[in-house]
Design a protein around this motif. Sequence first.
Motif, PDB file in Angstrom:
ATOM      1  N   HIS A 170       0.811  -1.214   0.000  1.00 25.96           N
ATOM      2  CA  HIS A 170       0.000   0.000   0.000  1.00 25.96           C
ATOM      3  C   HIS A 170       0.844   1.263   0.000  1.00 25.96           C
ATOM      4  O   HIS A 170       0.350   2.325  -0.327  1.00 25.96           O
ATOM      5  N   ASN A 171       2.077   1.179   0.403  1.00 25.43           N
ATOM      6  CA  ASN A 171       2.983   2.322   0.474  1.00 25.43           C
ATOM      7  C   ASN A 171       4.175   2.037  -0.426  1.00 25.43           C
ATOM      8  O   ASN A 171       4.343   0.918  -0.891  1.00 25.43           O
ATOM      9  N   PRO A 172       5.042   3.013  -0.649  1.00 28.76           N
ATOM     10  CA  PRO A 172       6.318   2.679  -1.280  1.00 28.76           C
ATOM     11  C   PRO A 172       7.025   1.606  -0.448  1.00 28.76           C
ATOM     12  O   PRO A 172       6.888   1.571   0.776  1.00 28.76           O
ATOM     13  N   MET A 173       7.756   0.724  -1.101  1.00 25.00           N
ATOM     14  CA  MET A 173       8.401  -0.401  -0.434  1.00 25.00           C
ATOM     15  C   MET A 173       9.895  -0.423  -0.704  1.00 25.00           C
ATOM     16  O   MET A 173      10.366   0.107  -1.700  1.00 25.00           O
ATOM     17  N   LEU A 174      10.621  -1.065   0.203  1.00 23.84           N
ATOM     18  CA  LEU A 174      12.034  -1.366   0.043  1.00 23.84           C
ATOM     19  C   LEU A 174      12.142  -2.858  -0.229  1.00 23.84           C
ATOM     20  O   LEU A 174      11.503  -3.659   0.458  1.00 23.84           O
ATOM     21  N   ILE A 175      12.955  -3.238  -1.230  1.00 27.77           N
ATOM     22  CA  ILE A 175      13.062  -4.649  -1.599  1.00 27.77           C
ATOM     23  C   ILE A 175      14.533  -5.029  -1.754  1.00 27.77           C
ATOM     24  O   ILE A 175      15.295  -4.358  -2.462  1.00 27.77           O
ATOM     25  N   CYS A 176      14.927  -6.112  -1.088  1.00 29.27           N
ATOM     26  CA  CYS A 176      16.291  -6.640  -1.155  1.00 29.27           C
ATOM     27  C   CYS A 176      16.561  -7.158  -2.567  1.00 29.27           C
ATOM     28  O   CYS A 176      15.774  -7.937  -3.107  1.00 29.27           O
ATOM     29  N   THR A 177      17.678  -6.729  -3.150  1.00 26.95           N
ATOM     30  CA  THR A 177      18.005  -7.132  -4.517  1.00 26.95           C
ATOM     31  C   THR A 177      18.476  -8.580  -4.628  1.00 26.95           C
ATOM     32  O   THR A 177      18.428  -9.159  -5.705  1.00 26.95           O
ATOM     33  N   CYS A 178      18.923  -9.175  -3.538  1.00 26.51           N
ATOM     34  CA  CYS A 178      19.419 -10.558  -3.571  1.00 26.51           C
ATOM     35  C   CYS A 178      18.332 -11.593  -3.312  1.00 26.51           C
ATOM     36  O   CYS A 178      18.271 -12.610  -3.994  1.00 26.51           O
ATOM     37  N   HIS A 179      17.490 -11.337  -2.309  1.00 25.29           N
ATOM     38  CA  HIS A 179      16.552 -12.365  -1.862  1.00 25.29           C
ATOM     39  C   HIS A 179      15.087 -11.934  -1.927  1.00 25.29           C
ATOM     40  O   HIS A 179      14.212 -12.651  -1.490  1.00 25.29           O
ATOM     41  N   GLN A 180      14.827 -10.732  -2.436  1.00 26.05           N
ATOM     42  CA  GLN A 180      13.487 -10.175  -2.596  1.00 26.05           C
ATOM     43  C   GLN A 180      12.690 -10.062  -1.288  1.00 26.05           C
ATOM     44  O   GLN A 180      11.458 -10.125  -1.308  1.00 26.05           O
ATOM     45  N   SER A 181      13.355  -9.904  -0.157  1.00 26.59           N
ATOM     46  CA  SER A 181      12.643  -9.569   1.074  1.00 26.59           C
ATOM     47  C   SER A 181      12.009  -8.202   0.862  1.00 26.59           C
ATOM     48  O   SER A 181      12.596  -7.323   0.236  1.00 26.59           O
ATOM     49  N   VAL A 182      10.791  -8.030   1.387  1.00 27.11           N
ATOM     50  CA  VAL A 182      10.051  -6.779   1.208  1.00 27.11           C
ATOM     51  C   VAL A 182       9.891  -6.107   2.566  1.00 27.11           C
ATOM     52  O   VAL A 182       9.485  -6.752   3.540  1.00 27.11           O
ATOM     53  N   PHE A 183      10.210  -4.790   2.621  1.00 25.80           N
ATOM     54  CA  PHE A 183      10.153  -4.013   3.844  1.00 25.80           C
ATOM     55  C   PHE A 183       9.255  -2.796   3.637  1.00 25.80           C
ATOM     56  O   PHE A 183       9.268  -2.193   2.571  1.00 25.80           O
ATOM     57  N   ASP A 184       8.501  -2.430   4.669  1.00 29.09           N
ATOM     58  CA  ASP A 184       7.621  -1.271   4.603  1.00 29.09           C
ATOM     59  C   ASP A 184       8.251  -0.117   5.378  1.00 29.09           C
ATOM     60  O   ASP A 184       8.256  -0.114   6.613  1.00 29.09           O
ATOM     61  N   PRO A 185       8.790   0.903   4.683  1.00 29.83           N
ATOM     62  CA  PRO A 185       9.419   2.020   5.397  1.00 29.83           C
ATOM     63  C   PRO A 185       8.423   2.838   6.216  1.00 29.83           C
ATOM     64  O   PRO A 185       8.811   3.482   7.192  1.00 29.83           O
ATOM     65  N   ALA A 186       7.139   2.807   5.867  1.00 32.60           N
ATOM     66  CA  ALA A 186       6.127   3.539   6.644  1.00 32.60           C
ATOM     67  C   ALA A 186       5.886   2.894   8.000  1.00 32.60           C
ATOM     68  O   ALA A 186       5.297   3.506   8.881  1.00 32.60           O
ATOM     69  N   GLN A 187       6.343   1.650   8.166  1.00 34.15           N
ATOM     70  CA  GLN A 187       6.202   0.932   9.432  1.00 34.15           C
ATOM     71  C   GLN A 187       7.574   0.617  10.021  1.00 34.15           C
ATOM     72  O   GLN A 187       7.799  -0.443  10.589  1.00 34.15           O
ATOM     73  N   GLY A 188       8.528   1.530   9.853  1.00 33.90           N
ATOM     74  CA  GLY A 188       9.858   1.358  10.427  1.00 33.90           C
ATOM     75  C   GLY A 188      10.676   0.257   9.794  1.00 33.90           C
ATOM     76  O   GLY A 188      11.570  -0.297  10.409  1.00 33.90           O
TER      77      GLY A 188
ATOM     78  N   LYS B  38       9.368  -2.621   8.647  1.00 34.78           N
ATOM     79  CA  LYS B  38       8.764  -3.920   8.975  1.00 34.78           C
ATOM     80  C   LYS B  38       8.922  -4.908   7.816  1.00 34.78           C
ATOM     81  O   LYS B  38       8.702  -4.566   6.660  1.00 34.78           O
ATOM     82  N   VAL B  39       9.313  -6.140   8.149  1.00 36.87           N
ATOM     83  CA  VAL B  39       9.449  -7.189   7.141  1.00 36.87           C
ATOM     84  C   VAL B  39       8.049  -7.669   6.746  1.00 36.87           C
ATOM     85  O   VAL B  39       7.297  -8.161   7.579  1.00 36.87           O
ATOM     86  N   LEU B  40       7.709  -7.500   5.474  1.00 39.44           N
ATOM     87  CA  LEU B  40       6.419  -7.982   4.968  1.00 39.44           C
ATOM     88  C   LEU B  40       6.561  -9.347   4.325  1.00 39.44           C
ATOM     89  O   LEU B  40       5.600 -10.089   4.219  1.00 39.44           O
TER      90      LEU B  40
ATOM     91  N   ALA C 298      14.497 -12.155   5.110  1.00 40.74           N
ATOM     92  CA  ALA C 298      15.182 -11.278   6.056  1.00 40.74           C
ATOM     93  C   ALA C 298      14.623 -11.481   7.470  1.00 40.74           C
ATOM     94  O   ALA C 298      13.407 -11.515   7.645  1.00 40.74           O
ATOM     95  N   PRO C 299      15.500 -11.593   8.466  1.00 36.46           N
ATOM     96  CA  PRO C 299      15.042 -11.841   9.832  1.00 36.46           C
ATOM     97  C   PRO C 299      14.565 -10.586  10.570  1.00 36.46           C
ATOM     98  O   PRO C 299      13.933 -10.698  11.609  1.00 36.46           O
ATOM     99  N   ARG C 300      14.873  -9.393  10.020  1.00 41.69           N
ATOM    100  CA  ARG C 300      14.532  -8.140  10.701  1.00 41.69           C
ATOM    101  C   ARG C 300      14.542  -6.996   9.695  1.00 41.69           C
ATOM    102  O   ARG C 300      14.913  -7.189   8.546  1.00 41.69           O
ATOM    103  N   HIS C 301      14.207  -5.795  10.160  1.00 47.30           N
ATOM    104  CA  HIS C 301      14.206  -4.615   9.290  1.00 47.30           C
ATOM    105  C   HIS C 301      15.624  -4.287   8.829  1.00 47.30           C
ATOM    106  O   HIS C 301      16.605  -4.732   9.438  1.00 47.30           O
ATOM    107  N   PRO C 302      15.764  -3.485   7.763  1.00 45.95           N
ATOM    108  CA  PRO C 302      17.106  -3.083   7.318  1.00 45.95           C
ATOM    109  C   PRO C 302      17.819  -2.241   8.369  1.00 45.95           C
ATOM    110  O   PRO C 302      17.190  -1.627   9.231  1.00 45.95           O
TER     111      PRO C 302
END
Length: 84
Positions: A29-47, A49-51, A55-59
């Motif tokens: 729903h928001n802009p996302m951060l995505i790991c280029t190696c393993h495609q883990s997805v993170f939500d920067p609007a939620q600190g 948060k790993v979606l 990845a075991p935790r946030h960046p």
Amino acid sequence: RMSPNEGCPINFYRQRSDVPYPLQVEEFHNPMLICTCHQSVFDPAQGGKVLSGPAPRHPWTFDIVIEKGRVIIKYLEPGGEKWG
């Protein structure tokens, strides 16, 4: 930001249609951060948060300032320096 799993670069995407590969996550729903190696997805609007893993935790987080046209890291979360 750098990923805590392997130190891989992370890309910023404003919308799902900008991501060049399929994602294993429904929520986007928001802009996302995505790991280029393993495609883990993170939500920067939620600190970062790993979606979607593996990845075991946030960046790693850091603060920057711009001084005389240069970007300078002023604070790096403890542990992040090993990937610098």
